[in-house]
Design a protein around this motif. Sequence first.
Motif, short mmCIF file in Angstrom:
data_model
loop_
_atom_site.label_atom_id
_atom_site.label_comp_id
_atom_site.label_asym_id
_atom_site.label_seq_id
_atom_site.Cartn_x
_atom_site.Cartn_y
_atom_site.Cartn_z
N ASP A 77 0.83 -1.21 0.00
CA ASP A 77 0.00 0.00 0.00
C ASP A 77 0.86 1.26 0.00
O ASP A 77 0.54 2.25 -0.65
CB ASP A 77 -0.94 0.01 1.21
CG ASP A 77 -2.01 -1.06 1.12
OD1 ASP A 77 -2.21 -1.61 0.01
OD2 ASP A 77 -2.64 -1.36 2.15
N PHE A 78 1.97 1.23 0.75
CA PHE A 78 2.87 2.38 0.79
C PHE A 78 3.51 2.62 -0.58
O PHE A 78 3.67 3.77 -1.00
CB PHE A 78 3.95 2.18 1.86
CG PHE A 78 4.93 3.31 1.93
CD1 PHE A 78 4.54 4.57 2.36
CD2 PHE A 78 6.26 3.12 1.57
CE1 PHE A 78 5.44 5.62 2.43
CE2 PHE A 78 7.16 4.16 1.63
CZ PHE A 78 6.76 5.41 2.07
N ALA A 79 3.86 1.54 -1.27
CA ALA A 79 4.44 1.69 -2.61
C ALA A 79 3.42 2.32 -3.56
O ALA A 79 3.77 3.21 -4.36
CB ALA A 79 4.91 0.34 -3.13
N ARG A 80 2.15 1.90 -3.47
CA ARG A 80 1.12 2.52 -4.30
C ARG A 80 0.92 3.99 -3.94
O ARG A 80 0.76 4.84 -4.81
CB ARG A 80 -0.21 1.76 -4.14
CG ARG A 80 -0.19 0.42 -4.81
CD ARG A 80 -1.56 -0.14 -5.15
NE ARG A 80 -2.64 0.23 -4.29
CZ ARG A 80 -3.19 -0.54 -3.35
NH1 ARG A 80 -2.71 -1.75 -3.14
NH2 ARG A 80 -4.21 -0.13 -2.63
N LEU A 81 0.95 4.29 -2.64
CA LEU A 81 0.80 5.68 -2.19
C LEU A 81 1.95 6.53 -2.69
O LEU A 81 1.76 7.67 -3.13
CB LEU A 81 0.71 5.74 -0.67
CG LEU A 81 0.66 7.12 -0.05
CD1 LEU A 81 -0.63 7.85 -0.43
CD2 LEU A 81 0.79 7.04 1.46
N GLY A 83 3.71 6.10 -5.39
CA GLY A 83 3.47 6.37 -6.80
C GLY A 83 2.43 7.45 -7.01
O GLY A 83 2.57 8.32 -7.87
N TYR A 84 1.37 7.42 -6.20
CA TYR A 84 0.31 8.42 -6.28
C TYR A 84 0.87 9.81 -5.94
O TYR A 84 0.56 10.79 -6.62
CB TYR A 84 -0.81 8.04 -5.31
CG TYR A 84 -1.81 9.13 -5.04
CD1 TYR A 84 -2.72 9.55 -6.01
CD2 TYR A 84 -1.86 9.74 -3.79
CE1 TYR A 84 -3.65 10.54 -5.74
CE2 TYR A 84 -2.79 10.73 -3.51
CZ TYR A 84 -3.68 11.13 -4.49
OH TYR A 84 -4.59 12.12 -4.23
N THR A 102 7.50 10.60 4.08
CA THR A 102 7.67 9.32 3.37
C THR A 102 8.98 8.63 3.72
O THR A 102 9.05 7.40 3.72
CB THR A 102 7.56 9.51 1.84
OG1 THR A 102 8.51 10.49 1.42
CG2 THR A 102 6.16 9.93 1.45
N SER A 103 10.02 9.41 4.03
CA SER A 103 11.28 8.77 4.41
C SER A 103 11.16 8.09 5.78
O SER A 103 11.68 6.99 5.97
CB SER A 103 12.43 9.78 4.41
OG SER A 103 12.23 10.77 5.38
N VAL A 104 10.44 8.71 6.71
CA VAL A 104 10.24 8.07 8.02
C VAL A 104 9.38 6.83 7.87
O VAL A 104 9.69 5.76 8.41
CB VAL A 104 9.61 9.06 9.03
CG1 VAL A 104 9.22 8.34 10.31
CG2 VAL A 104 10.56 10.19 9.33
N LEU A 136 -2.79 10.44 4.98
CA LEU A 136 -2.01 11.08 3.93
C LEU A 136 -2.77 11.13 2.60
O LEU A 136 -2.82 12.20 1.97
CB LEU A 136 -0.65 10.40 3.78
CG LEU A 136 0.33 11.03 2.80
CD1 LEU A 136 0.52 12.51 3.06
CD2 LEU A 136 1.67 10.30 2.85
N PRO A 137 -3.40 10.04 2.16
CA PRO A 137 -4.18 10.15 0.91
C PRO A 137 -5.31 11.17 1.01
O PRO A 137 -5.57 11.92 0.07
CB PRO A 137 -4.73 8.74 0.69
CG PRO A 137 -3.87 7.85 1.47
CD PRO A 137 -3.36 8.64 2.63
N GLU A 138 -5.97 11.23 2.18
CA GLU A 138 -7.06 12.20 2.35
C GLU A 138 -6.54 13.63 2.33
O GLU A 138 -7.16 14.52 1.73
CB GLU A 138 -7.80 11.92 3.66
CG GLU A 138 -8.86 12.93 4.02
CD GLU A 138 -10.01 13.00 3.01
OE1 GLU A 138 -10.63 14.08 2.91
OE2 GLU A 138 -10.27 12.00 2.33
#
Length: 199
Positions: A77-81, A83-84, A102-104, A136-138
């Motif tokens: 899910d983090f990899a998809r996020l 990319g988004y 994202t680094s943390v 984060l997505p929201e």
Amino acid sequence: MAISDRVLGYLESRKNLAGGACGLLGLVLTFTGVAGPYWPVVVAGLYGAGALVAPPERPPVPDFPTPSDRLEELRADFARLDGYLGEVGLPASASPRVTELTSVLGALLERGWGADALAEDPEGLHTVARIVRQDLPEAVDSFVRARWWSRLAPGQESPERHLERQLALLAREAVALAAVLKEADARRQETHTRYLEDR
């Protein structure tokens, strides 16, 4: 479930095995002459008694995902996020905050001792999952929508400022979680030192 599966299931059940063992005892009593002419009743009665006293079958325990399974799903899910976030076109002012956050998160999810510590902390795992899958997505999506509306009605507080504040809060939460996990490892090391000294 087919009838043959039910029959096979009963033949392998505890009730049938206990009843069969008691039925064999009835046959032994028959061959030793104790049961007499009523041996079919004795064998059937002992079989039934054994089947009644046998413990019931336990349903199988549900196969819930382990913490490592949850970490794998969260990594995906983090990899998809990630990319988004690369595609959405965030403002330059938000870039340092996004990079910090994202680094943390990436460090916490990276395979190794950090992810192992995170897997052992259900609250920490929930926090990371909530940031990655919800917060984060929201924040980014609401920024994108508000940015479009601000073009139609300028003069209000800029969506960029809201996004920067939200990212700062999320980064603070992620850094605090990393500090908690680090503190737990430090306490574990101190405890081991005291154990060795006391020994």
